[in-house]
Design a protein around this motif. Structure first.
Motif, PDB file in Angstrom:
ATOM      1  N   PRO A  48       0.804  -1.222   0.000  1.00 38.00           N
ATOM      2  CA  PRO A  48       0.000   0.000   0.000  1.00 38.00           C
ATOM      3  C   PRO A  48       0.842   1.279   0.000  1.00 38.00           C
ATOM      4  O   PRO A  48       0.346   2.367  -0.301  1.00 38.00           O
ATOM      5  N   MET A  49       2.127   1.176   0.332  1.00 38.50           N
ATOM      6  CA  MET A  49       2.953   2.364   0.493  1.00 38.50           C
ATOM      7  C   MET A  49       3.091   3.214  -0.775  1.00 38.50           C
ATOM      8  O   MET A  49       3.034   4.440  -0.681  1.00 38.50           O
ATOM      9  N   PRO A  50       3.267   2.645  -1.971  1.00 35.51           N
ATOM     10  CA  PRO A  50       3.391   3.500  -3.161  1.00 35.51           C
ATOM     11  C   PRO A  50       2.186   4.407  -3.405  1.00 35.51           C
ATOM     12  O   PRO A  50       2.330   5.485  -3.964  1.00 35.51           O
ATOM     13  N   ILE A  51       1.017   3.982  -2.953  1.00 35.92           N
ATOM     14  CA  ILE A  51      -0.175   4.826  -3.099  1.00 35.92           C
ATOM     15  C   ILE A  51      -0.283   5.786  -1.920  1.00 35.92           C
ATOM     16  O   ILE A  51      -0.442   6.996  -2.101  1.00 35.92           O
ATOM     17  N   LEU A  52      -0.149   5.273  -0.703  1.00 33.51           N
ATOM     18  CA  LEU A  52      -0.315   6.111   0.483  1.00 33.51           C
ATOM     19  C   LEU A  52       0.724   7.222   0.555  1.00 33.51           C
ATOM     20  O   LEU A  52       0.423   8.345   0.958  1.00 33.51           O
ATOM     21  N   GLU A  53       1.962   6.942   0.162  1.00 32.80           N
ATOM     22  CA  GLU A  53       3.013   7.953   0.284  1.00 32.80           C
ATOM     23  C   GLU A  53       2.813   9.136  -0.662  1.00 32.80           C
ATOM     24  O   GLU A  53       3.438  10.177  -0.490  1.00 32.80           O
TER      25      GLU A  53
END
Length: 172
Positions: A48-53
């Motif tokens: 999920p990090m590439p979207i959340l960041e």
């Protein structure tokens, strides 16, 4: 379903999702001024990090039990420009975490709980000089020894003012 809900809430600042969804919607489907997100039981298959960041106003991110079912997360350089607090708890399959230099530059609180398969905290956390509080609960004894003063990974965290280790489990 989650995309439609989020699109209709353009002024939303805090979002908690407790829904099975193997993939997060792209960042443009989230409210532009979202400051807090909490995910529980989503069973995300992709990191999920590439979207959340890319959500520029996120101040706090919490990934609770079974929110992520993958094994690898990456926090990219320049990602999470406003993030102050990150909570990662009960990510049962999580084995590898990469934090690139320049990621989470304002992070001051990191809380990691129940991380039985993750064998080490990322080297890149040593570049997060704003980090002041690290709490780790239910990590392996070997991990605790590596992170403690004199341990081989201590240099990564010696700049942190408060490091709390609670309830270790016995690992082999």
């Amino acid at each position: 379903m989650a995309r439609e809900f989020v699109l209709d809430c353009i002024h939303l600042k805090q979002l908690e999702l407790r829904i099975h969804m193997p993939k997060l919607p792209d960042e443009q489907h989230f409210p532009a001024h979202l400051t807090t997100i909490s995910l529980t039981g989503c069973r995300l298959e992709e990191d999920p990090m590439p979207i959340l960041e890319k959500l520029l106003h996120l101040d706090e991110v919490t990934l609770w039990y079974r929110s992520f079912s993958g094994v690898r997360m990456v926090c990219s350089a320049g990602g999470f420009p406003q993030l102050h607090k990150l909570v990662l708890c009960g990510l049962e399959e999580w084995k590898k975490w990469i934090v690139e230099e320049g990621s989470m530059s304002l992070l001051h609180t990191l809380d990691i709980r129940c991380w039985s398969k993750l064998k080490e905290l990322p080297n890149g956390l040593r570049f997060v000089t704003s980090l002041k509080d690290l709490t780790s609960i239910f990590m392996g004894r070997r991990v605790k020894e590596r992170l403690s003063e004199g341990g081989e990974d201590y240099y990564k965290f010696q700049h942190i003012l408060s490091v709390i280790f609670q309830r270790e489990y016995t690992d082999e």
